[in-house]
Design a protein around this motif. Structure first.
Motif, PDB file in Angstrom:
ATOM      1  N   GLY A 148     -54.509  -0.597 -28.852  1.00  0.00           N
ATOM      2  CA  GLY A 148     -54.866  -1.182 -27.692  1.00  0.00           C
ATOM      3  C   GLY A 148     -54.937  -2.699 -27.867  1.00  0.00           C
ATOM      4  O   GLY A 148     -54.473  -3.309 -28.873  1.00  0.00           O
ATOM      5  N   LYS A 149     -55.037  -3.327 -26.877  1.00  0.00           N
ATOM      6  CA  LYS A 149     -55.065  -5.058 -26.981  1.00  0.00           C
ATOM      7  C   LYS A 149     -56.322  -5.602 -26.196  1.00  0.00           C
ATOM      8  O   LYS A 149     -56.696  -4.881 -25.201  1.00  0.00           O
ATOM      9  CB  LYS A 149     -53.759  -5.629 -26.396  1.00  0.00           C
ATOM     10  N   ALA A 150     -57.025  -6.496 -26.659  1.00  0.00           N
ATOM     11  CA  ALA A 150     -57.904  -7.310 -25.965  1.00  0.00           C
ATOM     12  C   ALA A 150     -57.438  -8.773 -25.836  1.00  0.00           C
ATOM     13  O   ALA A 150     -56.918  -9.511 -26.577  1.00  0.00           O
ATOM     14  CB  ALA A 150     -59.295  -7.324 -26.538  1.00  0.00           C
ATOM     15  N   LEU A 151     -57.186  -9.103 -24.285  1.00  0.00           N
ATOM     16  CA  LEU A 151     -56.412 -10.509 -24.033  1.00  0.00           C
ATOM     17  C   LEU A 151     -57.630 -11.219 -23.464  1.00  0.00           C
ATOM     18  O   LEU A 151     -58.564 -10.819 -22.562  1.00  0.00           O
ATOM     19  CB  LEU A 151     -55.410 -10.112 -22.871  1.00  0.00           C
ATOM     20  N   TYR A 152     -57.787 -12.563 -23.829  1.00  0.00           N
ATOM     21  CA  TYR A 152     -58.718 -13.348 -23.610  1.00  0.00           C
ATOM     22  C   TYR A 152     -58.085 -14.509 -22.743  1.00  0.00           C
ATOM     23  O   TYR A 152     -57.322 -15.292 -23.449  1.00  0.00           O
ATOM     24  CB  TYR A 152     -59.433 -13.959 -25.085  1.00  0.00           C
ATOM     25  N   LEU A 153     -58.491 -14.340 -21.333  1.00  0.00           N
ATOM     26  CA  LEU A 153     -57.961 -15.460 -20.643  1.00  0.00           C
ATOM     27  C   LEU A 153     -58.736 -16.465 -20.324  1.00  0.00           C
ATOM     28  O   LEU A 153     -60.043 -16.493 -19.945  1.00  0.00           O
ATOM     29  CB  LEU A 153     -57.460 -14.774 -19.136  1.00  0.00           C
ATOM     30  N   GLY A 168     -47.844  -7.994 -19.913  1.00  0.00           N
ATOM     31  CA  GLY A 168     -48.309  -7.610 -18.483  1.00  0.00           C
ATOM     32  C   GLY A 168     -48.956  -8.654 -17.752  1.00  0.00           C
ATOM     33  O   GLY A 168     -49.386  -8.511 -16.559  1.00  0.00           O
ATOM     34  N   LEU A 169     -48.711  -9.894 -17.987  1.00  0.00           N
ATOM     35  CA  LEU A 169     -49.320 -11.047 -17.397  1.00  0.00           C
ATOM     36  C   LEU A 169     -48.231 -11.778 -16.550  1.00  0.00           C
ATOM     37  O   LEU A 169     -47.594 -12.459 -17.301  1.00  0.00           O
ATOM     38  CB  LEU A 169     -50.045 -11.968 -18.481  1.00  0.00           C
ATOM     39  N   PHE A 170     -48.172 -11.267 -15.117  1.00  0.00           N
ATOM     40  CA  PHE A 170     -47.422 -11.805 -14.401  1.00  0.00           C
ATOM     41  C   PHE A 170     -47.726 -13.077 -13.506  1.00  0.00           C
ATOM     42  O   PHE A 170     -46.866 -13.368 -12.631  1.00  0.00           O
ATOM     43  CB  PHE A 170     -46.496 -10.652 -13.674  1.00  0.00           C
ATOM     44  N   GLY A 171     -48.851 -13.488 -13.656  1.00  0.00           N
ATOM     45  CA  GLY A 171     -49.170 -14.557 -12.707  1.00  0.00           C
ATOM     46  C   GLY A 171     -49.180 -15.799 -13.482  1.00  0.00           C
ATOM     47  O   GLY A 171     -48.627 -16.082 -14.505  1.00  0.00           O
ATOM     48  N   GLY A 172     -50.195 -16.700 -13.187  1.00  0.00           N
ATOM     49  CA  GLY A 172     -50.630 -17.947 -14.024  1.00  0.00           C
ATOM     50  C   GLY A 172     -51.707 -17.765 -14.943  1.00  0.00           C
ATOM     51  O   GLY A 172     -52.036 -16.680 -15.385  1.00  0.00           O
ATOM     52  N   GLY A 173     -52.225 -19.039 -15.206  1.00  0.00           N
ATOM     53  CA  GLY A 173     -53.480 -18.968 -16.046  1.00  0.00           C
ATOM     54  C   GLY A 173     -52.825 -19.371 -17.512  1.00  0.00           C
ATOM     55  O   GLY A 173     -52.004 -19.686 -17.722  1.00  0.00           O
ATOM     56  N   GLY A 308     -51.741 -12.973  -9.910  1.00  0.00           N
ATOM     57  CA  GLY A 308     -52.937 -13.837  -9.247  1.00  0.00           C
ATOM     58  C   GLY A 308     -52.652 -15.279 -10.091  1.00  0.00           C
ATOM     59  O   GLY A 308     -52.144 -15.214 -11.052  1.00  0.00           O
ATOM     60  N   PRO A 309     -53.594 -16.211  -9.654  1.00  0.00           N
ATOM     61  CA  PRO A 309     -53.514 -17.370 -10.203  1.00  0.00           C
ATOM     62  C   PRO A 309     -53.983 -17.549 -11.601  1.00  0.00           C
ATOM     63  O   PRO A 309     -53.549 -18.304 -12.511  1.00  0.00           O
ATOM     64  CB  PRO A 309     -54.588 -18.102  -9.413  1.00  0.00           C
ATOM     65  N   TYR A 310     -54.642 -16.344 -12.037  1.00  0.00           N
ATOM     66  CA  TYR A 310     -55.172 -16.397 -13.608  1.00  0.00           C
ATOM     67  C   TYR A 310     -54.739 -14.894 -14.227  1.00  0.00           C
ATOM     68  O   TYR A 310     -55.059 -14.861 -15.228  1.00  0.00           O
ATOM     69  CB  TYR A 310     -56.567 -16.340 -13.481  1.00  0.00           C
ATOM     70  N   SER A 311     -53.685 -14.365 -13.624  1.00  0.00           N
ATOM     71  CA  SER A 311     -53.342 -13.179 -14.138  1.00  0.00           C
ATOM     72  C   SER A 311     -54.394 -12.247 -14.545  1.00  0.00           C
ATOM     73  O   SER A 311     -54.413 -11.637 -15.644  1.00  0.00           O
ATOM     74  CB  SER A 311     -52.295 -13.468 -15.566  1.00  0.00           C
ATOM     75  N   THR A 403     -63.525 -17.352 -16.736  1.00  0.00           N
ATOM     76  CA  THR A 403     -62.421 -16.812 -17.683  1.00  0.00           C
ATOM     77  C   THR A 403     -62.468 -15.163 -17.517  1.00  0.00           C
ATOM     78  O   THR A 403     -63.215 -14.653 -16.697  1.00  0.00           O
ATOM     79  CB  THR A 403     -63.137 -16.874 -19.132  1.00  0.00           C
ATOM     80  N   ALA A 404     -61.837 -14.485 -18.477  1.00  0.00           N
ATOM     81  CA  ALA A 404     -61.746 -13.026 -18.093  1.00  0.00           C
ATOM     82  C   ALA A 404     -61.216 -12.458 -19.563  1.00  0.00           C
ATOM     83  O   ALA A 404     -60.671 -13.165 -20.417  1.00  0.00           O
ATOM     84  CB  ALA A 404     -60.656 -12.872 -17.096  1.00  0.00           C
ATOM     85  N   THR A 405     -61.637 -11.298 -19.850  1.00  0.00           N
ATOM     86  CA  THR A 405     -61.199 -10.396 -21.029  1.00  0.00           C
ATOM     87  C   THR A 405     -60.637  -9.164 -20.317  1.00  0.00           C
ATOM     88  O   THR A 405     -61.190  -8.360 -19.585  1.00  0.00           O
ATOM     89  CB  THR A 405     -62.227 -10.054 -21.825  1.00  0.00           C
ATOM     90  N   LEU A 406     -59.308  -8.924 -20.930  1.00  0.00           N
ATOM     91  CA  LEU A 406     -58.832  -7.684 -20.275  1.00  0.00           C
ATOM     92  C   LEU A 406     -58.505  -6.753 -21.506  1.00  0.00           C
ATOM     93  O   LEU A 406     -57.706  -7.016 -22.353  1.00  0.00           O
ATOM     94  CB  LEU A 406     -57.528  -7.932 -19.634  1.00  0.00           C
ATOM     95  N   VAL A 407     -59.007  -5.545 -21.493  1.00  0.00           N
ATOM     96  CA  VAL A 407     -58.845  -4.529 -22.635  1.00  0.00           C
ATOM     97  C   VAL A 407     -57.765  -3.507 -22.236  1.00  0.00           C
ATOM     98  O   VAL A 407     -58.022  -2.701 -21.410  1.00  0.00           O
ATOM     99  CB  VAL A 407     -60.129  -4.043 -22.984  1.00  0.00           C
TER     100      VAL A 407
END
Length: 436
Positions: A148-153, A168-173, A308-311, A403-407
């Motif tokens: 797994g991964k945790a992505l901090y945006l 998998g981050l196809f937007g901006g941010g 999206g603007p922040y993926s 901000t966001a965190t994606l797990v």
């Protein structure tokens, strides 16, 4: 031109997101949609995204409203869980009760409460029923993932689009940090497959509901950090949470109140995992009604994709799901959330969307989980380990701090059969002390 679109998408997102209030959410919940729901196969773009507003909760809807958005509507599926779970549900139908303070009483295995029981109960009792159904949803022996991964945006923009296609981050941010994680949960009691063994794993602790491992493999400054959580069957007992930190070279115990702190510097707390930690009696529950909600219940991807603007918006296919809407208020006055509004899938009991409201009565966080059905296309499954939607992504968007965190659970997620020996090996506290 793409950068200009993202720039204006950012302005649009920020302006409307700031205007969303808890009153808007309450009004949305109570308002009966006047439009017909989107048909399967429909592809919605920014030009007509407003047509989806009745089926996407305020807060999340604003996240999905940006130039370039493209939302595909998938046919709503009827998921059929494994017969062992269904048989346990039938065998013990009507036995479980909501006792004093919302405690679950006289429960053996399967789904504790039926949809009819929930609708016939008062709002408080129904809320607790939904909470306990979530706790005892069909999960086999429990999920496992080692990749797994945790992505901090972050809150800033850059000129690179896509931001990070391999992740998998196809937007901006901006991508501030990436952690590699391992995760496993194992249930020791109330296991539907083990009806001939009193629904218990042979030789397992009769006082423990489940054990949970969260470990961090990278980067180097967190590698070796591990958490082992033990949830008691007594719903009023505190969890036993042991942490091994390589920098401290020791195991320490996490206090109950630390569950509400930021977890590993992310936008999650331990209580936010998959929308709700499962400590039902830590909250006051109230059932607010039923709503059809768009959710990613059968992802088109093995690994999550965002735009999206922040993926941080799932680029995926969405199903219209019947959901219970519940209001959840912490019994601890010092909890940073004033309350949560959860949208719980009425069939799977996955929490599709959740809004966390802070003590200043602002929408603070938007949580969203996505799943993938690994069984047959018609919603059935031949293999017991694929007979439930597999978690793909758990996301937390901090609206206030942007901000966001994606797990990501990882491609290798599985629901393996477990034994007492395997439980000892994986969840050993002494292994934590060795930093392994």
């Amino acid at each position: 031109m793409k950068h200009i679109s993202l720039f204006f998408g950012l302005i649009f997102l920020s302006s409307v997101q700031a205007a969303v209030t808890p009153e808007d959410v309450n009004a949305w919940i109570k308002t009966k949609p006047m439009l017909d729901p989107p048909a399967a196969g429909t592809v919605v773009t920014f030009d007509n995204v407003r047509s989806l507003e009745p089926w996407i909760a305020p807060g999340l809807f604003q996240e999905m409203s940006f130039p370039g958005t493209e939302i595909t509507i998938q046919k709503t599926a009827d998921y059929v869980f494994h017969e062992t779970f269904n048989e346990a549900t039938r065998r013990h139908s009507g036995e479980a009760k909501i006792g004093s303070g919302g405690a679950l009483e006289n429960y053996s295995a399967g789904q504790p409460f039926s949809h009819e029981q929930i609708l016939e109960a008062d709002a408080t009792t129904a809320g607790y029923m939904i909470g306990w159904n979530r706790v005892h949803q069909w999960r086999h022996f429990g999920p496992k993932s080692s990749g797994g991964k945790a992505l901090y945006l972050g809150s800033t923009q850059n000129d690179v689009v896509p931001l990070n296609a391999p992740e998998g981050l196809f937007g901006g941010g901006s991508l501030e940090r990436t952690l590699t994680i391992q995760y496993q949960r194992v249930y020791l009691n109330h296991i539907s497959m083990l009806g001939d063994k009193n629904y218990r794993m042979k030789g397992a602790d009769s006082k423990v509901h489940f054990k949970e491992l969260m470990g961090f493999l990278a980067p180097h400054n967190v590698a070796g950090t591990k958490f082992v959580i033990e949830r008691k069957l007594d719903p009023r007992a505190d969890d036993q949470v042991n942490i091994y930190s390589p920098t401290e070279r020791r195991v320490r115990r996490l206090s109950a109140k630390e569950r509400a702190d930021s977890f590993m510097g992310s936008d999650f707390t331990l209580d936010d995992v998959e929308g709700f930690s499962g400590r039902t009696l830590d909250y006051k529950w109230s059932f607010l009604g039923m709503r059809k909600v768009l959710a990613v219940s059968d992802s088109a991807h093995d690994s999550p994709q965002y735009f999206g603007p922040y993926s941080r918006v799932p680029r995926d296919r969405w199903q219209l799901r019947d959901c219970y809407v519940v209001e959840v208020i912490s019994i601890w006055d010092g909890h940073p959330y004033k309350k949560r509004i959860m949208f719980v899938d009425a069939q799977t009991f996955n929490i599709t969307t959740e809004l966390a409201i802070d003590r200043q009565d602002r929408i603070w966080k938007v949580f969203q989980a996505t799943y993938k059905w690994q069984g047959e296309a018609d919603g059935t499954a031949k293999d017991i380990a694929t007979s439930m939607p597999h978690p793909v992504m758990d996301g937390a968007i901090d609206i206030i701090n942007n901000t966001a965190t994606l797990v990501h659970m990882g491609k290798d997620i599985e629901f393996p059969e477990m034994t007492k020996r395997a439980v000892r090996r994986v969840f050993s506290i002494s292994a934590l002390g060795e930093g392994k």
